[in-house]
Design an enzyme around this catalytic site. Structure first.
Site, PDB file in Angstrom:
ATOM      1  N   HIS A  94      -8.333   8.419   2.289  1.00 46.83           N
ATOM      2  CA  HIS A  94      -7.710   9.738   2.410  1.00 46.83           C
ATOM      3  C   HIS A  94      -8.728  10.820   2.139  1.00 46.83           C
ATOM      4  CE1 HIS A  94      -7.124   8.167  -1.688  1.00 46.83           C
ATOM      5  NE2 HIS A  94      -7.324   9.408  -2.107  1.00 46.83           N
ATOM      6  N   HIS A 126      -6.084   3.496   0.083  1.00 52.56           N
ATOM      7  CA  HIS A 126      -5.893   3.772   1.510  1.00 52.56           C
ATOM      8  C   HIS A 126      -6.691   5.046   1.757  1.00 52.56           C
ATOM      9  CE1 HIS A 126      -3.074   3.919   5.239  1.00 52.56           C
ATOM     10  NE2 HIS A 126      -3.884   4.977   5.333  1.00 52.56           N
ATOM     11  N   ASP A 177      -0.220  16.517  -1.852  1.00 50.47           N
ATOM     12  CA  ASP A 177      -0.494  15.650  -3.011  1.00 50.47           C
ATOM     13  C   ASP A 177       0.615  15.838  -4.039  1.00 50.47           C
ATOM     14  OD1 ASP A 177      -3.342  14.229  -4.205  1.00 50.47           O
ATOM     15  OD2 ASP A 177      -1.756  14.747  -5.634  1.00 50.47           O
ATOM     16  N   ASN A 214     -12.895  10.366  -2.160  1.00 50.97           N
ATOM     17  CA  ASN A 214     -13.269   9.421  -3.206  1.00 50.97           C
ATOM     18  C   ASN A 214     -13.228   8.038  -2.568  1.00 50.97           C
ATOM     19  OD1 ASN A 214     -13.294  11.499  -5.187  1.00 50.97           O
ATOM     20  ND2 ASN A 214     -11.081  11.323  -5.418  1.00 50.97           N
ATOM     21  N   GLY A 243     -14.151   6.865  -7.899  1.00 51.69           N
ATOM     22  CA  GLY A 243     -12.959   7.416  -8.536  1.00 51.69           C
ATOM     23  C   GLY A 243     -11.706   7.316  -7.686  1.00 51.69           C
ATOM     24  N   CYS A 281       0.855  -1.197   0.000  1.00 50.14           N
ATOM     25  CA  CYS A 281       0.000   0.000   0.000  1.00 50.14           C
ATOM     26  C   CYS A 281       0.889   1.245   0.000  1.00 50.14           C
ATOM     27  CB  CYS A 281      -0.928   0.006   1.209  1.00 50.14           C
ATOM     28  SG  CYS A 281      -1.807   1.574   1.388  1.00 50.14           S
ATOM     29  N   HIS A 284      -4.292   1.182   8.181  1.00 47.15           N
ATOM     30  CA  HIS A 284      -4.793   0.946   6.832  1.00 47.15           C
ATOM     31  C   HIS A 284      -6.294   0.695   6.850  1.00 47.15           C
ATOM     32  CE1 HIS A 284      -4.713  -0.094   2.593  1.00 47.15           C
ATOM     33  NE2 HIS A 284      -5.644  -0.990   2.919  1.00 47.15           N
TER      34      HIS A 284
END
Ligand code: 5GP
Ligand code: ZN
Length: 112
Positions: free
Chosen positions: A99, A97, A30, A86, A92, A4, A46
């Site tokens: 977020h 994981h 990001d 999302n 999408g 992950c 997780h």
């Protein structure tokens, strides 16, 4: 060793521009920002997506939400921001994981 991506960022195996961290959550920039400010706030444990959330995670999810306005102000967004989750392929979601996207400032796209 996990495959992950965000667990690997939590573990320090993959670099990220971290802007906030505590015992429960990690917040980093990001890699492909869609606005002047684009952060990702994640639980350190997780959880794949919102489908996995149960009542035992209420405090954790609430903790992320409580931090968002503080994070936005610290990023120079005093008058508001957008938060997006999302969840699942139908939503999408590309990184599996959970977020929360925190977006704001110059370049924030329209929502409709
Ligand atoms: P999703 O589509 O799953 O809601 O959003 C995943 C986000 O993770 C995307 O905005 C993408 O730019 C970001 N992302 C993907 N890989 C990385 C990475 O290695 N590091 C960082 N900081 N962000 C990433
Ligand atoms: Zn993970």
């Amino acid at each position: 060793m996990t495959d992950c991506l965000f667990c690997r960022i939590v573990a320090g195996e993959i670099p990220a521009e971290i802007v906030y961290e505590d015992e429960q959550i990690l917040v980093f920039k990001d890699i492909n920002p869609r606005a002047a400010v684009h952060l990702l706030a994640i639980p350190k444990i997780h959880l794949t997506c919102l489908e996995e959330i149960t009542s035992e995670h209420q405090m954790l999810i609430g903790h992320i939400m409580v931090q968002l306005p503080h994070l936005a102000r610290a990023q120079g967004l005093p008058d508001g921001f957008r938060a997006i989750i999302n969840s699942g392929p139908g939503g999408g979601q590309e990184v599996g994981h959970l977020h929360v996207h925190l977006l704001g400032g110059e370049g924030l796209p329209g929502f409709n």
